[in-house]
Design an enzyme around this catalytic site. Structure first.
Site, mmCIF file in Angstrom:
data_model
loop_
_atom_site.group_PDB
_atom_site.id
_atom_site.type_symbol
_atom_site.label_atom_id
_atom_site.label_comp_id
_atom_site.label_asym_id
_atom_site.label_seq_id
_atom_site.Cartn_x
_atom_site.Cartn_y
_atom_site.Cartn_z
ATOM 1 N N ASP A 105 0.836 -1.207 0.000
ATOM 2 C CA ASP A 105 0.000 0.000 0.000
ATOM 3 C C ASP A 105 0.872 1.259 0.000
ATOM 4 O OD1 ASP A 105 -2.315 1.519 0.134
ATOM 5 O OD2 ASP A 105 -3.125 0.498 1.896
ATOM 6 N N ASP B 192 -10.635 2.044 -3.442
ATOM 7 C CA ASP B 192 -11.190 1.755 -2.114
ATOM 8 C C ASP B 192 -12.706 1.787 -2.137
ATOM 9 O OD1 ASP B 192 -8.905 1.239 -0.783
ATOM 10 O OD2 ASP B 192 -8.762 3.158 0.244
HETATM 11 C C1 DGJ Z 1 -5.903 1.779 1.768
HETATM 12 C C2 DGJ Z 1 -6.228 0.554 0.990
HETATM 13 O O1 DGJ Z 1 -6.657 0.882 -0.283
HETATM 14 C C3 DGJ Z 1 -7.249 -0.271 1.753
HETATM 15 O O2 DGJ Z 1 -7.649 -1.368 0.997
HETATM 16 C C4 DGJ Z 1 -6.646 -0.676 3.059
HETATM 17 O O3 DGJ Z 1 -5.583 -1.562 2.832
HETATM 18 C C5 DGJ Z 1 -6.193 0.532 3.846
HETATM 19 N N1 DGJ Z 1 -5.357 1.392 3.061
HETATM 20 C C6 DGJ Z 1 -5.439 0.122 5.071
HETATM 21 O O4 DGJ Z 1 -4.892 1.177 5.740
#
Ligand code: DGJ
Length: 726
Positions: free
Chosen positions: A451, A517
């Site tokens: 991430d 997301d």
């Molecule tokens: C952003 C990601 O896109 C989510 O899927 C998740 O992993 C969160 N960060 C976790 O902090």
């Protein structure tokens, strides 16, 4: 050798002119021109001729791929830089004897290398260009400083010309939870320039910059598109000049002082990828074919994934997670991913990034009990990491504050209460590499969800504060490469606050991008459609989320949620403990439907319908041999008229007859009766031509629901009978 080179692949022609010891001019990039003799090629070269009175210079020509001001190009030059004000306008000349090296690789790729130099500016240039068998073109440039003084580089960009009939531009914008928002505009005089200064590809990434014939769509109109394979700062632009020239160009966006080329040193640009096609689907197909042809493209089926993020967030309770594992296994999941919250003191998002050690507090017995449970359930285990980030409340920040990016003595703005670790510091790089290596050596981790949750701001390399994005981006690539080399079989997903790092640079070392997301299936229609114009479905994470979307609050039935997630690398991100038995059973049918069609979904050609309105969208995947196809017919809103509403199915063989059925994974088939479209009950057999031209009436549904249609060839009037089905 002739100074005109004609390269052809899969319906694309590229004609390069290397006359007069000049860098290559593209005389044609577009539809296949067929076999051309020398006379015809020479005639094409005349395309660059401008009537004397109309040209600002006595001798004018078309733009080379590395446009030179010295050669009469009055737009953005390919090289910008100087030695304290000198050598800012290089004029490169190739060797007259052999202006280019042309080779054919084992896979059929045609590769051209052109070298040139400017003895006055003390610069040399090497231009590499490849035309791949699927018609994808890529090019990059290396600039070498042959002088004794440093050359301060401002920009190094490659361009490709598009013809005057490419009058419309399409590119993408977006934001968190709403990536790949398309934007269209006329290709006017001036530059439409997308400048990325945020240190990552971006939730608002340009993604693809396309120029095309008026009104080009998914299946119609000629389109020329470019994409820069780079995860850091960049500029991608379309430029049109008064003289009629239109180019698409791109390169890294460098800050002042970011690249200072020392004596004898060189710098190489990222690859610029380019594709031409009739319609966007053909352009996308060329990108997909190239990505699928690489040795690192995943050979094994993409495991259905269950991720705990939207199920439990930071609640890392072993009993709750093992229950999620069991439910995941029951519905058919094949990989379990433990998301944010397993390390250091990370019980929420305020702390501990940089301390990549399993939390003794949350995981007193380490991750073993969970991983053993995952394995016992027949799944593989994946782990979330965010290796480029650091919380000020972390052992790492306390020990090495100098490794945090800072310009002008400032650390820059906080974002999500975190800062960026400058991997350009060898110590920072070694710290992250060693902690991740320790985890990968200690635990059976098959997969890292990598991430990157914030923009870079004041990204200066301490102590001087020099711009550090480029060095950091290269270090990230090196770190991924090093971890992958040391752990054969390891897979990495590129996530960045959702779809903020989706590019062909990171995809050289990752096998999945997290598209967004936002898992609301209504929003996902656009997000996935845009993402898959570049990335093939098997590399795009698509999850089934909760009934109520965590980002939009909309509620959707499973047919729309699963029917939208079906198309990529399928996952589940839903607290299955909240599900009824019926829901679990229905979900398991969807997963089984995905896995039974996974080969088609992950190897086929992606097609999209060109809609007459935006109420109903159709997209699908057609087998490469066109023997079968699946489509999603999605009702996005209530149509303006009462119908009948017909959907045309793109991509099938016009001469072949197909049996089309309405699939209802997890649901009872439709009973015949009033209000039911007759073919939806028993299916119908029609030619691909009829299905593409006349289409089929849609079984009416409420808005924000969708249907899956399947077409299977039953024998063709054209003779092709790829697969016989009753
Ligand atoms: C952003 C990601 O896109 C989510 O899927 C998740 O992993 C969160 N960060 C976790 O902090």
């Amino acid at each position: 050798m002739s100074t005109l080179l004609h390269l052809r692949a899969a319906g694309t022609s590229l004609v390069l002119d290397l006359a007069d010891q000049l860098l290559p001019v593209v005389r044609h990039w577009g539809a296949d021109l067929g076999e051309l003799g020398e006379d015809e090629l020479q005639a094409l070269a005349l395309a660059g001729w401008v009537a004397r009175g109309d040209s600002p210079f006595d001798r004018a020509d078309q733009v080379s791929m590395l446009p030179e001001h010295a050669r009469g190009w009055l737009g953005r030059p390919g090289v910008e830089g100087s030695r304290a004000g000198r050598d800012w306008s290089p004029a490169f000349r190739t060797s007259g004897e052999a202006p280019a090296t042309v080779t054919t690789e084992a896979d059929g790729t045609r590769r051209v290398v052109v070298r040139g130099g400017d003895a006055c500016a003390y610069l040399e240039v090497e231009l590499e260009l490849e035309l791949h068998p699927g018609g994808l073109l890529r090019t990059r440039t290396t600039l070498t400083n042959t002088g004794e003084e440093v050359y301060d580089l401002g920009a190094l960009r490659t361009t490709l010309p598009v013809p005057e009939r490419a009058t419309e531009l399409l590119d993408f914008a977006g934001r968190h939870t709403m990536e790949r928002v398309p934007q269209r505009q006329p290709f006017d005089i001036g530059a439409h320039s997308r400048e990325v200064r945020t240190g990552r590809t971006g939730l608002d990434a340009v993604h693809l910059l396309c120029a095309g014939e008026p009104g080009f769509g998914f299946g119609s109109g000629q389109v020329w598109a470019v994409h820069l394979g780079w995860s850091g700062n960049q500029t991608t632009y379309a430029e049109r000049l008064f003289n009629g020239s239109r180019v698409l160009g791109s390169g890294e966006r460098l800050e002042h002082g970011e690249v200072r080329i020392g004596a004898g040193e060189r710098v190489t640009t990222p690859w610029l990828y380019a594709a031409h096609g009739t319609g966007l689907d053909e352009v996308a197909g060329r990108f997909h074919a190239w990505l699928r042809s690489r040795p690192q493209h995943p050979a094994r089926p993409r495991p259905v994934t269950i991720n705990n993020w939207e199920a439990t967030y930071f609640d890392h309770d072993l009993a709750r997670l093992t229950d999620l594992v069991d439910r995941g296994a029951r519905v058919g999941a094949e990989r379990f991913v433990l998301d944010d919250g397993w390390f250091g003191g990370r019980r929420d998002d305020t702390t501990s990034l940089g301390d990549w050690v399993v939390s003794e507090d949350a995981w007193p017995d380490g991750l073993d009990p969970l991983i053993e449970h995952v394995h016992a359930a027949g799944m593989e285990f994946g782990l979330w990491v965010e290796p480029e980030m650091v919380s000020l409340d972390s052992d790492l920040a306390r020990a090495h504050p100098e490794w945090i990016f800072a310009a002008g003595g400032r650390r820059g703005l906080e974002s999500r209460q975190q800062h960026v670790l400058d991997l350009g510091h060898p110590g920072a790089y070694a710290h992250v590499r060693d902690q991740l290596t320790a985890l990968l050596d200690r635990y059976a981790i098959a997969y890292l969800k990598w991430d990157h949750n914030r923009y870079l701001n004041d990204a200066g390399h301490t102590p001087g504060g020099e711009p550090g994005v480029r060095a950091h981006t290269l270090a990230v690539y090196r770190l991924m490469d090093e971890l992958l080399a040391a752990h054969p079989g390891l897979e990495i997903e590129s996530c960045s606050a959702g779809g903020g790092r989706v590019d062909l640079g990171v995809l050289e070392r990752t096998v999945r991008v997290w598209a967004s997301d936002c898992i609301d299936p209504l929003e996902r229609q656009q997000i996935q459609r845009g993402t898959m114009l570049l990335v093939p479905p098997e590399l795009v994470g698509t999850h089934v989320a909760s009934r109520e979307s965590h980002t939009t609050g909309r509620r959707h039935d499973l047919d729309f949620r699963a029917g939208t997630a079906l198309w990529g690398h399928l996952g589940i991100e839903w607290d299955l403990a909240t599900c009824s038995e019926e829901e679990l059973t229905e979900l398991s049918h969807w997963v089984a439907f995905h896995t039974s069609h996974r080969e088609l979904l992950h190897t086929g050609r992606v097609v999209n319908g060109d809609h007459h309105d935006d109420a109903t969208w159709v997209h699908g995947t057609v087998a490469q041999d066109r023997s079968e196809a699946l489509y999603q017919v999605a009702s996005l809103r209530r149509p303006d008229t009462t119908g009948p509403h017909r959907v045309r199915l793109p991509g099938l063989d016009p001469a072949v007859r197909y049996r089309v059925t309405l699939e209802s994974p997890g649901q009872d088939p439709l009973p015949a009766g009033l209000g039911v479209v007759p073919w939806a009950v028993d299916g119908i057999t029609l030619t691909g031509r009829l299905l593409a031209e006349a289409g089929l009436p849609v079984q009416p549904t409420d808005p924000e629901h969708s249907q899956i249609w399947r077409a299977v060839a039953v024998g063709g009037s054209g003779g092709a009978t790829p697969r016989m089905t009753a």
